[in-house]
Design an enzyme around this catalytic site. Structure first.
Site, PDB file in Angstrom:
ATOM      1  N   ASP A 291       5.829 -16.152  -0.165  1.00 27.61           N
ATOM      2  CA  ASP A 291       4.311 -16.296   0.127  1.00 27.61           C
ATOM      3  C   ASP A 291       3.581 -17.363  -0.655  1.00 27.61           C
ATOM      4  O   ASP A 291       2.514 -17.320  -0.449  1.00 27.61           O
ATOM      5  CB  ASP A 291       3.944 -14.985  -0.622  1.00 27.61           C
ATOM      6  N   ASP A 435       6.145   0.883  -3.298  1.00 24.34           N
ATOM      7  CA  ASP A 435       7.438   1.321  -3.549  1.00 24.34           C
ATOM      8  C   ASP A 435       7.744   2.933  -3.565  1.00 24.34           C
ATOM      9  O   ASP A 435       8.190   3.449  -2.934  1.00 24.34           O
ATOM     10  CB  ASP A 435       8.251   0.731  -4.792  1.00 24.34           C
TER      11      ASP A 435
END
Lengths: 838, 249
Positions: A291, A435
């Site tokens: 990224d 998550d």
């Protein structure tokens, strides 16, 4: 010859009988009064000599009397006050145990086998008998909780429960654990019932408000305790499942390594190790998801031969990055590693087997193992000795979750099946803990998760305290967000066990405010004279002590391997202030707040005290000290019937101060000089000397820049010497050129010469990537005992105050000097243990 | 008693040094050891300080039709060995061949007569150029090790030498991981013959050559050397591996 006379006789002999000549007296004086110079006595020695005499007569226990001068002291004996007291205590305990012969009694009965047999009776297979028993037990427990007792009967009840717990604690097996849990739940619930019914002062608004506040915090603690028992009383301890013999039947796997702003040096070992994972070459693809869109990363990926991927925007941070990659790749399974989690070669072979056994299995999580100390461990200097904050979670909680099929995804070191993940629309992006939310969604659709407690990847812990705190804040906020927007107690698809486990994971992070309440509760009485617990001191003790003692006995049994007693309090205290606000905000406004990336791989250049982090704690410390003085005042000037309450509150304050001290000890940032970390890791090393000789050595620790070695003998290497070392990985052997940079005895430190990328890859794979690299972690650690845990915590608390003094601004120098002088003086006065004189 | 035959795949593979070193390593772990040199070069005794002037040995005894164990020596450390002795190589070999042809297990029978302890190891150092009619001698042993070097000559010879017997392994000797070619050949051999190569290679260690210069095995001369460590590992591997094979048989 041992001196058979009593110590008293011998001391008397010091002054009266001199059969062995004048030298004997001198020798004895030197031996028994090692700290006193009899040639130049000073006035204060009049104090020191009697103190020493008292010490010799009263404290040094019989049986370990000092041998007469000239005789050799046994090693390890007599190391000061602590040692003697401990020996006395151990002697007493051993004596008591012998007299009561508890252990002999239990060995004879073999209660563990009896209890395991009881569990296997066919009786339990009938639903009716199970429900009947549970109903009966519940009725008994409710009765135990809600029957009002007089103080005397309560005292009896407490003693009986306590003795029962001490006995049951010695029996191994699940049934005994369950009984301990039942006892603890009874004691804690009874305490709470008593608190609700008898300890609130409805006549005084201040008392009532503060009292209800404390009670709410206690209800929270009780709830988390109960949920914790449900979660961890019976961990599953799943083992690795075998893969089919033919690798053609193994599935395809994509490995995602997302990165944003981490330096290349952190990412490189991870990529190298990922390339070393044992899996058919045509069935594994490694993707570096950058990224940060950095050219250096692109070049590196191309050079070593892994896929490189970027995207046009950076929406939803890591979750978005993973989702983007998921749209462009096609492996049946997706393994995810944070860019600083270095996998071992066995990662896939150990984990994937379960997916092939269970088609509804969507996720396998493995532990996050950290080979560098986290800021707590570094600043407290207890790395590898006391289990860190992380270990309870990956050692026990996730394993307990697995029992309930509620293991959740932790963002890294995990494998997810692609199809279910696509079905829920990829990694969840609504919260900052994507998550846990992702696995919650998988569970809601009826997919299963598994936890494999084999450390098969290791990484760097966060570097600085502020980064560590930042990370915990993020987790806390994210969990609070999920609790609000996708509450596990509500909605479809979850079993009761899953609902409870997820709820506990989220509730756990709300500890901020309750912890602060406990840290300030005694102030209410000592400073404001408010009766927040409206009860006599003695009844409070009779109700609260069983609550604390049973919880600590039970938790020590369940969690002792992964968390030492009282350390949960230390970790929570240190973080409470910072977590309190974001969790509260997230509970009320779940969509507010930004995402912060955890910084890793940096340095703490200078030893310093993180004042900004510890500021709130300094305020709490000051308040508690003021309360302590106020309490002292009340002791002398207050009404007599309050003295017991004052003492209890002062003890509570001292406990809180200890805890705060430990939290401040964490704030004193120890210096961290190494760029790459020394990791204790043992494997054989071959040393190739330039003259053709080969030596067998052993590595002690590893870092990216070099190795610490143990050699078979001293003096084999010299500083500056160049040589090669080779390491084995499986059958293969890899060679690296090194230079000796330090030698000491049979230890030597070597530094790697400039390694080529290929060599660097070999090195990572032959060290961090070894299948057995982290398996023996924590094995040589001492097991937990509640009392030792308390002492560890107390000494850490003391350390906090010492460090605070150490780092005080110059303004306080005179005060620090005087206190130091006072301390030295007290040490000077203290008696010493006798020494050997020749 | 366990018997192990060691034979180089080509000349100069270092078989005798391995036999002597392995004998010393097994002896160091407490096993009674008997080494038998069947190689006419008569080098084995030199690793145990046997003087050049000593002519006694297995071949002279056999040719004189005396029991060969009369020519056994014991090293200072206590390793028992029977040197080949000084005899005409052609004569000795043809004698051995005839004997083996008429009775393949003659050496094993002779050893049985000696009534060695159960935990004893007998290592037999065979010459690399073994005539066909001597092969049964090796086949009678509990286990065989074919010593190879990670070099092209050895590798090519391996292709010609025929299959390894069931109770046999390759042992890589003189491995120098610093040399790319040796590393590659080492990995290649491991891959070609998976499960048939002893997992520990013996490294090329100057200590082995220096030991012979001192008329010792490397185990005594350089206890800290990698070669000593490799030989000790090999001894452990053999104890585990051949021990199993014998029990199963």
């Amino acid at each position: 010859m041992a001196d058979q006379r009593s110590l008293g006789n011998r001391l008397l002999g010091l002054f009266i009988v001199l059969p062995e000549g004048p030298d004997a007296l001198k020798r004895r004086l030197l031996a028994y009064f090692p700290h006193i110079d009899f040639q130049h006595l000073n006035l204060l020695d009049l104090l020191r000599i009697p103190l020493q005499l008292l010490w010799l007569i009263l404290v040094i226990p019989p049986g370990q009397r000092p041998p007469p001068p000239g005789q050799r002291l046994r090693a390890g004996l007599r190391r000061g006050l602590g040692g003697s007291l401990r020996r006395g205590w151990q002697g007493l305990r051993a004596g008591l145990a012998r007299r009561l012969s508890l252990s002999g009694f239990f060995e004879h009965l073999e209660l563990d086998k009896v209890s395991e047999k009881m569990l296997q009776r066919p009786l339990w297979r009938h639903r009716l008998s199970r429900y009947l028993t549970i109903g009966l037990a519940a009725a008994v427990i409710v009765m135990c909780i809600t029957t009002p007792f007089t103080l005397l009967s309560q005292a009896l009840f407490v003693v009986v429960m306590w003795i029962a717990a001490l006995w049951i604690r010695r029996i191994p097996g699940h049934l005994a654990t369950m009984v301990l849990v039942a006892l603890s739940v009874t004691a804690s619930s009874r305490y709470l019932w008593w608190r609700f019914n008898f300890t609130l002062n409805w006549d005084d608004l201040l008392d009532l408000t503060l009292g209800l506040g404390l009670l709410a915090a206690e209800v929270y603690a009780w709830l988390v305790l109960l949920l914790g028992y449900i979660q961890t009383a019976w961990p599953l301890q799943r083992e690795a499942a075998r893969l089919p013999d033919n690798p053609d039947d193994w599935p395809t796997v994509d490995i995602y390594i997302p990165t944003y702003n981490e330096p290349l040096g952190v990412v490189r070992p991870t990529i190298y190790a990922a390339q070393g994972i044992d899996w058919p070459r045509d069935k594994i693809n490694i993707y570096l998801l950058d990224d940060g869109k950095r050219d250096a990363f692109r070049d590196f990926a191309e050079e070593v031969g892994v896929h490189y991927m970027t995207r046009t925007d950076n929406s939803h941070a890591k979750a978005g990055n993973l989702n983007h990659a998921m749209g462009k790749t096609g492996g049946e399974f997706i393994a995810i590693f944070d860019c600083d989690h270095i996998p071992t070669r066995s990662f896939l072979q150990n984990s994937v087997g379960w997916f092939l056994k269970d088609s509804k299995l969507a996720l396998i999580q493995t532990p996050h193992h950290f080979f560098s100390p986290d800021p707590f461990e570094r600043n407290l200097g207890n790395f590898g000795k006391v289990p860190n904050e992380n270990e309870l979670f990956y050692g026990l909680i996730q394993d307990g979750n697995d029992t309930w099929d509620a293991t959740f995804f932790c963002g890294s070191c995990a494998i997810i099946r692609r199809a279910p993940l696509e079905q829920i629309g990829g990694i969840a992006v609504e919260t900052v803990t994507e998550d846990a939310h992702t696995s919650l969604r998988l569970h809601r659709l009826g997919y299963r998760s598994a936890y494999l407690r084999l450390p098969q990847a290791a990484g760097l812990a966060t570097e600085s305290l502020s980064a560590h705190v930042g990370q915990r804040i993020r987790w806390a906020r994210g969990m609070a967000q999920i609790f609000r927007i996708d509450n596990p107690l509500l909605g479809k698809g979850l079993s009761l066990g899953q609902r409870l486990c997820y709820s506990n994971a989220m509730l756990h992070f709300l500890y901020g405010i309750p912890r602060l309440v406990f840290l300030t509760a005694p102030l209410a009485f000592l400073l404001l004279h408010s009766y927040i617990i409206y009860a006599s001191a003695i009844s409070l003790l009779l109700y609260v002590m069983p609550h604390i003692i049973h919880a600590s006995i039970t938790n020590s049994r369940n969690q002792g391997k992964y968390r030492h007693s009282f350390w949960a309090e230390v970790y929570e205290t240190a973080l409470a202030w910072y977590i309190a606000r974001p969790t509260t905000v997230a509970l009320f406004a779940p969509h507010k707040g930004s995402f912060n990336v955890t910084a890793k791989g940096g340095l703490v250049e200078k030893e310093h005290f993180d004042w900004s982090i510890s500021k709130p704690y300094l305020v709490l410390v000051m308040l508690n000290f003021i309360a302590l003085f106020a309490g002292g005042g009340r002791l002398f000037a207050g009404p007599e019937d309050e003295i017991q309450t004052v003492i209890i509150n002062m003890l509570w304050t001292v406990y809180n101060l200890t805890m705060l001290g430990a939290a401040m000890a964490v704030a004193a940032e120890a210096r961290q000089v190494r760029v790459s970390h020394r990791v204790g890791i043992n494997f054989p090393v071959v040393l190739h000397l330039e003259n053709g000789h080969l030596l067998q050595g052993e590595s002690l620790d590893y870092s990216e820049g070099g190795l610490g070695l143990k050699l078979p003998a001293e003096g084999l290497l010299e500083r500056g010497q160049r040589l090669s070392i080779s390491l084995k990985r499986g059958f293969r052997e890899f060679v690296f050129p090194v230079e000796v940079v330090s030698t000491r005895g049979d230890h030597a430190g070597v530094r790697f010469d400039d390694l080529s990328p290929a060599q660097e890859k070999d090195l990572v794979q032959a060290t961090f990537g070894r299948a057995d690299a982290w398996l023996s972690w924590g094995e040589d650690r001492e097991p937990d005992r509640p009392l030792r845990g308390f002492l560890e915590m107390a000494s850490t608390g003391m350390m906090g105050y010492v460090r605070l003094f150490h780092h005080l601004p110059p303004l306080f120098d005179p005060l620090v000097r005087r206190l130091g002088w006072l301390w030295d003086f007290i040490l000077w006065l203290m008696p010493r243990n006798p020494v050997t004189v020749r | 008693m366990r018997t192990l035959a060691l034979q180089g795949i080509n000349g100069g593979a270092g078989t005798t040094a391995v036999t002597a070193g392995l004998g010393a390593a097994l002896h160091a772990t407490g096993h009674p050891v008997l080494l038998i040199d069947l190689s006419p070069t008569n080098m084995l005794g030199r690793y145990f300080a046997l003087p050049w002037t000593e002519t006694a040995g297995l071949a002279p005894c056999l040719l004189a039709e005396r029991p060969w164990h009369e020519a056994a020596f014991a090293s200072e450390a206590g390793v028992n060995f029977v040197p080949f002795g000084q005899a005409d190589p052609a004569e000795a070999i043809s004698w051995l061949a005839q004997r083996t042809a008429s009775e393949p297990a003659w050496l094993i029978h002779d050893l049985a007569q000696l009534a060695l302890p159960d935990d004893a190891w007998v290592l037999i150092d065979l010459p690399c150029l073994l005539p066909d009619h001597l092969r049964p001698l090796a086949g009678q042993c509990d286990h065989q090790l074919r010593v190879i070097n990670p070099d092209p000559a050895s590798y090519l010879q391996m292709q010609q030498a025929g299959a390894l017997p069931d109770a046999g392994h390759y042992l890589i000797n003189r491995f120098d991981p610093l040399r790319t070619l040796e590393r590659d050949l080492h990995d290649l051999v491991q891959a070609d013959h998976a499960g048939r190569v002893v997992p520990t290679a013996i490294h090329r260690d100057e200590g082995i050559r220096e030991a012979l210069a001192c008329r010792q095995t490397v185990v005594e001369a350089a206890p800290h050397s990698q070669a000593t460590h490799d030989l000790a590992t090999l001894a452990i591997w053999l104890r585990a591996h051949v021990g199993q094979v014998v029990e199963n048989g």
